[in-house]
Write a protein that holds these residues in place. Structure first.
Motif, PDB file in Angstrom:
ATOM      1  N   SER A  20       0.841  -1.209   0.000  1.00  0.00           N
ATOM      2  CA  SER A  20       0.000   0.000   0.000  1.00  0.00           C
ATOM      3  C   SER A  20       0.873   1.254   0.000  1.00  0.00           C
ATOM      4  O   SER A  20       2.018   1.238   0.462  1.00  0.00           O
ATOM      5  CB  SER A  20      -0.918   0.016   1.227  1.00  0.00           C
ATOM      6  N   HIS A  66      -5.221  -0.540  -1.652  1.00  0.00           N
ATOM      7  CA  HIS A  66      -5.287   0.392  -2.785  1.00  0.00           C
ATOM      8  C   HIS A  66      -3.881   0.816  -3.168  1.00  0.00           C
ATOM      9  O   HIS A  66      -3.628   1.996  -3.444  1.00  0.00           O
ATOM     10  CB  HIS A  66      -6.145   1.606  -2.415  1.00  0.00           C
ATOM     11  N   VAL A  85      -0.099  -0.661  -5.200  1.00  0.00           N
ATOM     12  CA  VAL A  85       0.380  -0.794  -6.579  1.00  0.00           C
ATOM     13  C   VAL A  85      -0.356  -1.901  -7.318  1.00  0.00           C
ATOM     14  O   VAL A  85      -0.427  -1.894  -8.557  1.00  0.00           O
ATOM     15  CB  VAL A  85       1.900  -1.084  -6.586  1.00  0.00           C
ATOM     16  N   GLY A  86      -0.910  -2.835  -6.607  1.00  0.00           N
ATOM     17  CA  GLY A  86      -1.644  -3.915  -7.246  1.00  0.00           C
ATOM     18  C   GLY A  86      -0.747  -4.840  -8.045  1.00  0.00           C
ATOM     19  O   GLY A  86       0.471  -4.896  -7.860  1.00  0.00           O
ATOM     20  N   LYS A 135       0.813  -6.113 -11.714  1.00  0.00           N
ATOM     21  CA  LYS A 135       1.223  -5.510 -12.965  1.00  0.00           C
ATOM     22  C   LYS A 135       0.148  -5.673 -14.033  1.00  0.00           C
ATOM     23  O   LYS A 135      -0.420  -6.746 -14.187  1.00  0.00           O
ATOM     24  CB  LYS A 135       2.532  -6.142 -13.450  1.00  0.00           C
ATOM     25  N   GLU A 136      -0.097  -4.607 -14.757  1.00  0.00           N
ATOM     26  CA  GLU A 136      -1.152  -4.626 -15.770  1.00  0.00           C
ATOM     27  C   GLU A 136      -0.870  -5.615 -16.886  1.00  0.00           C
ATOM     28  O   GLU A 136      -1.780  -6.121 -17.526  1.00  0.00           O
ATOM     29  CB  GLU A 136      -1.333  -3.217 -16.353  1.00  0.00           C
ATOM     30  N   ASP A 178      -8.599  -7.775  -8.806  1.00  0.00           N
ATOM     31  CA  ASP A 178      -8.138  -6.381  -8.801  1.00  0.00           C
ATOM     32  C   ASP A 178      -9.105  -5.530  -7.987  1.00  0.00           C
ATOM     33  O   ASP A 178     -10.328  -5.674  -8.089  1.00  0.00           O
ATOM     34  CB  ASP A 178      -8.052  -5.840 -10.225  1.00  0.00           C
ATOM     35  N   THR A 179      -8.543  -4.625  -7.188  1.00  0.00           N
ATOM     36  CA  THR A 179      -9.366  -3.674  -6.451  1.00  0.00           C
ATOM     37  C   THR A 179      -9.729  -2.518  -7.378  1.00  0.00           C
ATOM     38  O   THR A 179      -8.885  -2.040  -8.160  1.00  0.00           O
ATOM     39  CB  THR A 179      -8.614  -3.145  -5.217  1.00  0.00           C
ATOM     40  N   GLY A 217     -10.018   0.893  -8.822  1.00  0.00           N
ATOM     41  CA  GLY A 217      -9.185   2.068  -8.621  1.00  0.00           C
ATOM     42  C   GLY A 217      -7.728   1.730  -8.404  1.00  0.00           C
ATOM     43  O   GLY A 217      -6.904   2.629  -8.213  1.00  0.00           O
ATOM     44  N   GLY A 218      -7.379   0.448  -8.395  1.00  0.00           N
ATOM     45  CA  GLY A 218      -5.988   0.042  -8.203  1.00  0.00           C
ATOM     46  C   GLY A 218      -5.785  -0.701  -6.898  1.00  0.00           C
ATOM     47  O   GLY A 218      -6.432  -0.431  -5.898  1.00  0.00           O
ATOM     48  N   GLY A 219      -4.912  -1.643  -6.947  1.00  0.00           N
ATOM     49  CA  GLY A 219      -4.650  -2.443  -5.757  1.00  0.00           C
ATOM     50  C   GLY A 219      -5.048  -3.903  -5.974  1.00  0.00           C
ATOM     51  O   GLY A 219      -5.500  -4.310  -7.053  1.00  0.00           O
TER      52      GLY A 219
END
Length: 474
Positions: free
Chosen positions: A383, A407, A409-410, A412-413, A459-460, A462-464
């Motif tokens: 976080s 929330h 860095v989550g 990697k896309e 995935d959260t 908004g990110g995370g």
């Protein structure tokens, strides 16, 4: 003696088989002797009866033909000499013939009979078959009384009992002696057969002795008897488990050595800096970093030991697994203990659950603490400062759901949460610069598997990353 026999499967099997054979053979022999004795008695009785009726027929013939005195005397002499074995013949008499005695009376008058004096003691025997004692001997008699042409004819035939016993003894000897002689031969042949039958056990033992302790390959013998197949299968299962356990221990040692090498090197640097730096502020900073490094190393060691015990099927704590806890209350306690760790990054941690539910979870406090500490600490590491971590606890009719949402860095896309699910639970897998030892989620996954639950990653918004624990309600 008993210990000597039972120390060997060969000797024990041979002893049991021979004992059974002797017992069965004895029963059969006794039954055969009894039956033989009965049959001999029947044969001899039939012969006595036949002799008596033959004599009566001859006497009746002499009476019917009204032989004169001289003719009758010659006729009776022929009969007597024949029965007493006094006729001239080229054929030798049987050894038992002279032991058969007879007496014929007509109207109480002795017409002819055996010349042996013992017959006088048998004259008063009752009609039909009977036993009579005379001169220290037992006799079997057959007394035939009939009335023909107005005359009372009495025919008595007798035979010594020892004659019958001699034949019975002969039959017994002919039956028992071959059996007694054959027992050692049979025992020797059985020993060879049993030794041959047990040879696959020796082959199995040789296969086991040829196994390399460093590489426990499965045991295979051919042809494999049906009786040894379960033993070979269980042995191979044991070898596989031992080999797997040794591999896990080796992997644990190598992973632990690899994982601790860097922290120990860093600790050494911090310690050297603390010794060499004179400035108090810098020295205090170095000592703080050293303390943090020690804490990190301690957590790594604890996680390594926990993971090793889980992989070996051992409990992670002495607490009973079947203990029941209140899911929401205990989750709140765990979060309270981790708040200082979150405060260092000014992270807010919230808990959302319906307080009115019962929330009874069958799990020990120690195991649940491991789950929550790993999930929350993992979320804190990934976080951002002044971020937010949300813990959402819900339930359905069959299961509880514990979601930990960060929330940060989550994932990697380029990979996506679903695509790296299996990587996140791998031992020592790291994602991002803030990753720890890579053991936390692996420990969580092992615990969840043992409780027949599931570990989900999404995935959260908004990110995370959101990690969800699914636990069955029991």
């Amino acid at each position: 003696m008993k210990q000597y026999i039972y120390q060997s499967i060969l000797r024990r099997t041979l002893f049991l088989v021979m004992t059974c054979l002797v017992l069965v053979g004895s029963i059969i022999s006794i039954a055969g002797i009894v039956n033989a004795n009965h049959e001999v008695e029947e044969i001899f009785d039939a012969r006595l009866s036949q002799q008596a009726r033959t004599l009566r027929t001859l006497v009746t013939g002499s009476i019917i033909n009204d032989l004169n005195l001289s003719q009758r005397k010659n006729f009776l002499d022929v009969i007597e000499n024949s029965l007493n074995n006094k006729t001239d013949s080229s054929t030798d008499p049987h050894e038992y013939e002279h032991k058969v005695y007879f007496e014929i009376k007509v109207n109480g008058e002795n017409w002819l009979g055996s010349s042996h004096a013992l017959i006088n003691d048998l004259s008063n025997s009752k009609q039909g078959f009977s036993y009579v004692e005379s001169h220290d001997q037992s006799w079997r008699t057959y007394h035939l009384i009939s009335k023909i042409e107005g005359r009372d004819i009495s025919v008595l035939v007798a035979e010594r009992e020892d004659i019958r016993n001699e034949m019975v003894e002969y039959i017994v000897l002919q039956t028992v002696i071959p059996q007694v002689i054959s027992l050692p031969i049979l025992a020797f042949l059985l020993m060879l057969a049993i030794k041959r039958g047990l040879s696959p056990i020796g082959a199995l033992a040789n296969e086991i002795s040829n196994r390399n302790p460093k590489k426990l390959e499965p045991v295979h013998i051919s042809p494999l008897p049906d009786e040894l197949e379960p033993i070979q299968n269980k042995l191979n299962d044991l070898l596989f488990n031992i080999d797997d356990m040794m591999a896990r221990e080796q992997r644990f040692i190598s992973d632990a050595a690899h994982e601790l090498r860097t922290p120990l090197a860093v600790l050494k640097i911090h310690a050297q800096n603390a010794i060499q730096i004179d400035d108090l502020a810098d020295k205090e900073k170095a000592l703080n970093e050293l303390e943090q490094g020690v804490d990190r190393s301690a957590r790594i060691v604890a996680q390594l030991l926990t993971l090793a015990r889980l992989e070996q099927g051992k409990p992670v704590k002495e607490a009973k697994v079947a203990e029941t806890i209140h899911l929401v209350k205990h989750s709140r306690q765990c979060l309270a203990e981790l708040i200082p760790l979150a405060n260092k990054k000014s992270i807010e941690v919230t808990l959302d659950a319906e307080e009115s539910q019962e929330w009874q979870l069958t799990m020990s406090e120690g195991i649940f603490d491991i789950l929550m500490q790993n999930l929350i600490s993992n979320a804190i590491k990934h976080s951002h400062k002044s971020g937010l971590i949300e813990v959402l606890i819900t339930q359905t009719d069959k299961q509880y759901s514990v979601k930990v949402q960060d929330h940060g860095v989550g994932v990697k896309e380029t990979e996506g949460a679903a695509s790296i699910k299996h990587r996140l639970i791998e031992r020592f897998y790291r994602d991002g610069s803030q990753a720890g030892a890579g053991l936390g989620l692996s420990i969580v996954h092992n615990i969840i598997e043992k409780f027949e639950g599931d570990l989900l990653f999404t995935d959260t918004a908004g990110g995370g990353l959101t990690v969800e624990l699914v636990l069955p309600i029991k």
